[in-house]
Design a protein around this motif. Structure first.
Motif, PDB file in Angstrom:
ATOM      1  N   CYS A 146      -7.594  27.648   3.755  1.00 47.70           N
ATOM      2  CA  CYS A 146      -7.807  28.976   3.172  1.00 47.70           C
ATOM      3  C   CYS A 146      -6.717  29.228   2.148  1.00 47.70           C
ATOM      4  CB  CYS A 146      -7.783  30.052   4.267  1.00 47.70           C
ATOM      5  SG  CYS A 146      -8.399  31.650   3.697  1.00 47.70           S
ATOM      6  N   CYS A 196      -5.152  36.922  11.338  1.00 46.29           N
ATOM      7  CA  CYS A 196      -5.949  35.698  11.515  1.00 46.29           C
ATOM      8  C   CYS A 196      -5.072  34.506  11.879  1.00 46.29           C
ATOM      9  CB  CYS A 196      -6.735  35.423  10.233  1.00 46.29           C
ATOM     10  SG  CYS A 196      -7.876  34.049  10.328  1.00 46.29           S
ATOM     11  N   THR A 237     -18.910  29.910   5.755  1.00 45.75           N
ATOM     12  CA  THR A 237     -17.643  30.613   5.841  1.00 45.75           C
ATOM     13  C   THR A 237     -16.548  29.570   6.048  1.00 45.75           C
ATOM     14  OG1 THR A 237     -16.447  32.202   7.220  1.00 45.75           O
ATOM     15  CG2 THR A 237     -18.427  31.317   8.190  1.00 45.75           C
ATOM     16  N   GLY A 238     -15.415  29.989   6.595  1.00 40.39           N
ATOM     17  CA  GLY A 238     -14.323  29.030   6.760  1.00 40.39           C
ATOM     18  C   GLY A 238     -13.214  29.630   7.607  1.00 40.39           C
ATOM     19  N   GLU A 283     -11.745  29.115   3.839  1.00 45.02           N
ATOM     20  CA  GLU A 283     -12.313  29.749   2.655  1.00 45.02           C
ATOM     21  C   GLU A 283     -13.392  28.831   2.079  1.00 45.02           C
ATOM     22  OE1 GLU A 283     -12.464  32.674   1.261  1.00 45.02           O
ATOM     23  OE2 GLU A 283     -13.719  31.701  -0.230  1.00 45.02           O
ATOM     24  N   THR A 305     -19.416  34.245   3.621  1.00 47.72           N
ATOM     25  CA  THR A 305     -18.332  35.194   3.870  1.00 47.72           C
ATOM     26  C   THR A 305     -17.087  34.626   3.219  1.00 47.72           C
ATOM     27  OG1 THR A 305     -19.303  35.859   5.981  1.00 47.72           O
ATOM     28  CG2 THR A 305     -16.995  36.386   5.661  1.00 47.72           C
ATOM     29  N   ASN A 326     -13.108  35.517   0.930  1.00 46.94           N
ATOM     30  CA  ASN A 326     -12.113  36.498   0.470  1.00 46.94           C
ATOM     31  C   ASN A 326     -12.280  36.781  -1.018  1.00 46.94           C
ATOM     32  OD1 ASN A 326     -10.736  34.416  -0.977  1.00 46.94           O
ATOM     33  ND2 ASN A 326      -9.548  33.892   0.840  1.00 46.94           N
ATOM     34  N   ASN A 366     -16.253  43.655   4.067  1.00 49.60           N
ATOM     35  CA  ASN A 366     -15.738  43.688   5.445  1.00 49.60           C
ATOM     36  C   ASN A 366     -14.277  44.117   5.423  1.00 49.60           C
ATOM     37  OD1 ASN A 366     -18.088  42.703   6.559  1.00 49.60           O
ATOM     38  ND2 ASN A 366     -17.355  40.602   6.748  1.00 49.60           N
ATOM     39  N   VAL A 404     -11.157  44.770   8.045  1.00 49.12           N
ATOM     40  CA  VAL A 404     -10.625  44.766   9.413  1.00 49.12           C
ATOM     41  C   VAL A 404      -9.618  45.916   9.480  1.00 49.12           C
ATOM     42  CG1 VAL A 404      -9.354  43.460  11.163  1.00 49.12           C
ATOM     43  CG2 VAL A 404     -10.885  42.267   9.596  1.00 49.12           C
ATOM     44  N   GLU A 447     -13.728  46.357  13.991  1.00 49.37           N
ATOM     45  CA  GLU A 447     -12.683  46.558  14.991  1.00 49.37           C
ATOM     46  C   GLU A 447     -11.952  45.225  15.165  1.00 49.37           C
ATOM     47  OE1 GLU A 447     -14.411  50.006  18.005  1.00 49.37           O
ATOM     48  OE2 GLU A 447     -14.215  47.966  18.717  1.00 49.37           O
ATOM     49  N   LEU A 448     -10.646  45.313  15.247  1.00 42.98           N
ATOM     50  CA  LEU A 448      -9.818  44.120  15.379  1.00 42.98           C
ATOM     51  C   LEU A 448     -10.175  43.352  16.654  1.00 42.98           C
ATOM     52  CD1 LEU A 448      -7.306  42.689  14.146  1.00 42.98           C
ATOM     53  CD2 LEU A 448      -5.909  44.105  15.667  1.00 42.98           C
ATOM     54  N   MET A 476      -9.776  32.161  13.892  1.00 40.48           N
ATOM     55  CA  MET A 476     -11.032  32.484  13.223  1.00 40.48           C
ATOM     56  C   MET A 476     -11.456  31.447  12.188  1.00 40.48           C
ATOM     57  SD  MET A 476     -12.979  35.118  13.814  1.00 40.48           S
ATOM     58  CE  MET A 476     -13.024  36.779  14.482  1.00 40.48           C
ATOM     59  N   SER A 477     -10.472  30.839  11.498  1.00 40.73           N
ATOM     60  CA  SER A 477     -10.875  29.907  10.444  1.00 40.73           C
ATOM     61  C   SER A 477     -11.592  28.675  11.027  1.00 40.73           C
ATOM     62  CB  SER A 477      -9.676  29.467   9.611  1.00 40.73           C
ATOM     63  OG  SER A 477      -8.669  28.963  10.438  1.00 40.73           O
ATOM     64  N   GLY A 506     -15.037  30.542  11.748  1.00 46.97           N
ATOM     65  CA  GLY A 506     -15.637  31.213  10.608  1.00 46.97           C
ATOM     66  C   GLY A 506     -15.887  32.699  10.752  1.00 46.97           C
ATOM     67  N   GLY A 507     -15.283  33.347  11.717  1.00 44.82           N
ATOM     68  CA  GLY A 507     -15.405  34.808  11.823  1.00 44.82           C
ATOM     69  C   GLY A 507     -16.749  35.236  12.375  1.00 44.82           C
TER      70      GLY A 507
HETATM   71  N1  SAM Z   1     -11.871  33.264   4.200  1.00 48.45           N
HETATM   72  C1  SAM Z   1     -13.084  33.978   4.358  1.00 48.45           C
HETATM   73  C2  SAM Z   1     -12.854  35.475   4.387  1.00 48.45           C
HETATM   74  O1  SAM Z   1     -11.702  35.905   4.297  1.00 48.45           O
HETATM   75  O2  SAM Z   1     -13.836  36.199   4.446  1.00 48.45           O
HETATM   76  C3  SAM Z   1     -13.921  33.568   5.556  1.00 48.45           C
HETATM   77  C4  SAM Z   1     -13.228  33.324   6.859  1.00 48.45           C
HETATM   78  S1  SAM Z   1     -12.576  34.739   7.667  1.00 48.45           S
HETATM   79  C5  SAM Z   1     -11.956  33.995   9.124  1.00 48.45           C
HETATM   80  C6  SAM Z   1     -14.054  35.545   8.188  1.00 48.45           C
HETATM   81  C7  SAM Z   1     -13.894  36.966   8.647  1.00 48.45           C
HETATM   82  O3  SAM Z   1     -13.182  36.985   9.865  1.00 48.45           O
HETATM   83  C8  SAM Z   1     -13.167  37.883   7.696  1.00 48.45           C
HETATM   84  O4  SAM Z   1     -13.964  38.991   7.364  1.00 48.45           O
HETATM   85  C9  SAM Z   1     -11.951  38.292   8.483  1.00 48.45           C
HETATM   86  O5  SAM Z   1     -11.503  39.536   8.125  1.00 48.45           O
HETATM   87  C10 SAM Z   1     -12.462  38.192   9.910  1.00 48.45           C
HETATM   88  N2  SAM Z   1     -11.402  38.115  10.914  1.00 48.45           N
HETATM   89  C11 SAM Z   1     -10.438  37.182  11.019  1.00 48.45           C
HETATM   90  N3  SAM Z   1      -9.635  37.437  12.088  1.00 48.45           N
HETATM   91  C12 SAM Z   1     -10.106  38.571  12.666  1.00 48.45           C
HETATM   92  C13 SAM Z   1      -9.722  39.353  13.800  1.00 48.45           C
HETATM   93  N4  SAM Z   1      -8.666  39.024  14.564  1.00 48.45           N
HETATM   94  N5  SAM Z   1     -10.463  40.441  14.103  1.00 48.45           N
HETATM   95  C14 SAM Z   1     -11.541  40.778  13.342  1.00 48.45           C
HETATM   96  N6  SAM Z   1     -11.944  40.082  12.270  1.00 48.45           N
HETATM   97  C15 SAM Z   1     -11.245  39.000  11.924  1.00 48.45           C
END
Ligand code: SAM
Length: 315
Positions: free
Chosen positions: A20, A27, A65-66, A68, A93, A95, A155, A157, A185-186, A310-311, A314-315
């Protein structure tokens, strides 16, 4: 595939790469936590697995997703390859940092919708929460998607003391640009596993903040949607209430990691490899068994937290 709880598992979420170009504080602990796996699948291998999952396991919708996804070297052939196998719903999905210059090619390849992660509209706060990255690049990415006709959702968070003062501002941005904001929600995952309670802003709190300024009316969402939708004058927004109102009982998602492992549930880091099936002439039975096993790990009540980063999923 219909599971034991009657859920139709027809959505596949693919983490194309664990790399990413941002390192959001909720994350990962640092940017170096995002490493490309040495056995990351090549585009043609990934496409073969998606085809198998479509033909033998009922997958109808795909989200890339990823990590990234825009850092995956063969993203465009992946999108066109998925379209050519007859999957109409292809989303991503991202950034958005690298999106502006790739949006047109992605639309031409068959991408239909994009969820943009955008946690702050303040450049300093954006950088603080994401550690790397620039606000204007994500905003330009959103504008490019709108210009080329992609359906866009944002999205955010929401984290106590970090960006919860921007809830209304983000809604106003969404309404002004015709994009639906979804507040997440986190979730207690990765570095926040068992460590997220003080940072959580609940759905109720979010609704309260918005209702002090705007008339808010609930509206219906798709049956297997993760978000609860609301109308406000001029547009809509959603809340993904991972904690307040878990949606496990209607979860229709299966996850595929960048090295070809299935993950059935965010609460359960158990991964089941399917990449060896690439060597099989007739993988249908073996694949169905492995998908069934992965899906059996799904919770049916509530997200319980996980050490998964999450990476990876992929969320
Ligand atoms: N890099 C891309 C991005 O930022 O959208 C895709 C991967 S990212 C892991 C996918 C989604 O997971 C994002 O919308 C991110 O905000 C969400 N995410 C990651 N960690 C999280 C957490 N602890 N709680 C809620 N959402 C989370």
């Amino acid at each position: 595939m219909i599971d034991l709880h009657g859920r139709n598992i027809n959505k596949l979420r693919i983490s194309l790469t664990e790399v990413c170009n941002m390192a959001c504080t909720y994350c990962v602990s640092s940017l170096s936590d995002h490493q490309r796996l040495p056995d990351e699948l090549k585009a043609e291998q990934m496409l073969s697995l998606v085809r198998m999952l479509k033909e033998h396991a009922g997958i109808e919708k795909v989200r890339l997703t990823g990590g990234e996804p825009l850092l995956y070297p063969n993203l465009i052939p992946i999108v066109s390859g998925i379209r050519e196998m007859g999957i109409k719903s292809i989303g991503m999905t991202t950034n958005g940092q690298l999106l502006a210059r790739k949006a047109k090619a992605l639309v031409d390849a068959g991408l239909k919708n994009v969820n943009l992660s955008l946690d702050s509209l303040d450049p300093v706060n954006f950088k603080r929460m994401g550690r790397v990255g620039k606000l204007h690049k994500t905003l330009e990415g959103i504008e490019a998607c709108l210009k080329y006709g992609l359906s866009v959702k944002v999205n955010m968070v929401v984290i106590k003391g970090e960006n919860d003062d921007e809830i209304v501002k983000m809604l106003e941005y969404g309404v002004a640009h015709g994009v639906e904001v979804r507040y997440l929600e986190l979730m207690g995952m990765g570095p926040l596993h068992n460590n997220d309670e003080d940072l959580l802003v609940s759905m109720e709190e979010m609704l309260e903040r918005i209702s002090t300024k705007y008339d808010v009316q609930p509206v219906s969402a798709e049956a297997d949607s993760t978000s609860q939708r609301y109308w406000v004058p001029g547009g809509y927004f959603g809340i993904i209430p991972n904690n307040s109102a878990p949606f496990c009982s209607t979860c229709s998602r299966l996850r595929l990691t960048s090295n070809g492992q299935l993950i059935g549930c965010l609460s359960n880091p158990e991964a089941i490899s399917v990449r060896h099936l690439l060597e099989h002439d007739d993988p249908a039975d073996a694949l169905q068994k492995l998908v069934k096993k992965s899906v059996s790990y799904k919770q049916d009540v509530a997200f319980t937290g996980s050490s998964l980063v999450m990476s990876r999923v992929g969320g």
